[in-house]
Write a protein that holds these residues in place. Sequence first.
Motif, short mmCIF file in Angstrom:
data_model
loop_
_atom_site.label_atom_id
_atom_site.label_comp_id
_atom_site.label_asym_id
_atom_site.label_seq_id
_atom_site.Cartn_x
_atom_site.Cartn_y
_atom_site.Cartn_z
N SER A 13 20.93 19.90 -7.40
CA SER A 13 21.65 19.08 -8.36
C SER A 13 22.08 17.76 -7.73
O SER A 13 22.95 17.72 -6.88
CB SER A 13 22.88 19.84 -8.87
OG SER A 13 23.58 19.07 -9.81
N SER A 35 25.08 9.00 -19.28
CA SER A 35 25.74 10.16 -18.70
C SER A 35 25.33 11.44 -19.41
O SER A 35 25.00 12.45 -18.77
CB SER A 35 27.26 9.99 -18.77
OG SER A 35 27.68 8.88 -18.00
N VAL A 39 23.24 14.44 -17.53
CA VAL A 39 23.83 15.79 -17.46
C VAL A 39 22.88 16.79 -18.10
O VAL A 39 22.67 17.91 -17.59
CB VAL A 39 25.21 15.81 -18.14
CG1 VAL A 39 25.69 17.25 -18.33
CG2 VAL A 39 26.22 15.01 -17.32
N ARG A 44 24.67 16.12 -11.79
CA ARG A 44 26.13 16.03 -11.83
C ARG A 44 26.50 14.55 -11.91
O ARG A 44 26.03 13.76 -11.10
CB ARG A 44 26.76 16.67 -10.59
CG ARG A 44 26.59 18.18 -10.53
CD ARG A 44 27.31 18.78 -9.34
NE ARG A 44 26.73 18.33 -8.07
CZ ARG A 44 27.41 17.69 -7.12
NH1 ARG A 44 28.68 17.40 -7.29
NH2 ARG A 44 26.81 17.35 -5.99
N GLY A 63 29.93 15.65 -20.73
CA GLY A 63 29.67 16.54 -19.62
C GLY A 63 29.89 15.94 -18.25
O GLY A 63 29.64 16.59 -17.23
N ALA A 64 30.35 14.70 -18.19
CA ALA A 64 30.60 14.04 -16.90
C ALA A 64 32.03 14.28 -16.45
O ALA A 64 32.92 14.58 -17.25
CB ALA A 64 30.33 12.55 -17.02
#
Length: 382
Positions: A13, A35, A39, A44, A63-64
């Motif tokens: 990741s 972003s 994701v 990440r 999701g950030a």
Amino acid sequence: MSNTPVPPHGQSSLHAVQVLGAGSSGSGVHVRSLSAGLVARGLRVTVCGPWSAERGYGFTQAGARFTGLDALTDAGTMASLRRATQGAALVHAHGLRSGLLAAVALRGRNVPLIVTWHTRVDAEGARARLVRLMERRVARAAAIVLGASSDLVARARARGARDARLAPVAVPAPRRPDETADGRRQKARAELGVVERPLLVTAGRLEAMAGHGPLLDAARRWRVLDPRPLLVVAGEGPDRAVLQRRIDTEGLPVRLLGRREDVPRLLSAADVAVLSSRWEARSLLAQEALHAGVPLVATAVGGVPELVGEAAELVPYGDPEALADAVTGLLADPVRRVELAAAGRARTVGWPTEDDTVAHVLSVYDELVQTFLREGVDGPGR
């Protein structure tokens, strides 16, 4: 002190840090979209910026992770940014000031820096010299500079960028119209008091760069039309008081709406969209107008001609007569408005989608991290 980049996407990741300032809405929309896409592809993502940006764009909802850079001192901001970038595989800054902050924060670390130039900073005198120095520092610190328009790419190269590339920024795809679209349009027009008169819409920060002076000059000519069109301006900025005073003094058919989160809704109600800027890279307003099938009159500056092609009426910057005539001509020609609406929608088909933009940025990330791993090159600031 140095950090070793994480292996590229597909091996583990990858952690990408996005650095965002308090600049244009276009960069905020782009970072939100980017972003979410990164994701979704397993990266990440940490976004660093002012808390107002998180409230406005909801990066955590995408999701950030989010790190606020609202420290009272530059030293505090820098400390927050250094902590947030600890262990990152790469840092992607958006805008000149964000690029400079990231370059300083990464000093002494073997972490690649990408900077996207969404716009340019116009300045005069001593400030212009300072801007050139900042541009040179950022261009030379970045492993890659991505420009939202061809002239920004050329500007980055002139400032010493090692690698400058065109990377158009996509806006989120508009929702498909449904059976209630016309009802919503009529409701929006009624709220603005333009049921029986033409509605002109523009949006952007209230500052000199947006060309509101020539726009108000053009509005003087619209006062003689019957029915008289109303121009609504969505946005805030330092020139609000000056513009409002002129509107009141001259009795101009213009209304300053302040900051609005529903510009696409305003555009859906418009007869014509107007872009009067002194310069634009890849105008968010122009993209939204063409997506919505709203006829656009725009100044032929920066990246606007390459963005819209023949799907808009283009006029020189600073020529209020040409601007007024183009708008008046469209209001008097419903056939031409229909033609431009169709041309605008057709033009958008060839624009990169959000997925295209994310895929392009991800390929740049992988290329850059692979290069750092393979060659062991020094990162920014070494």
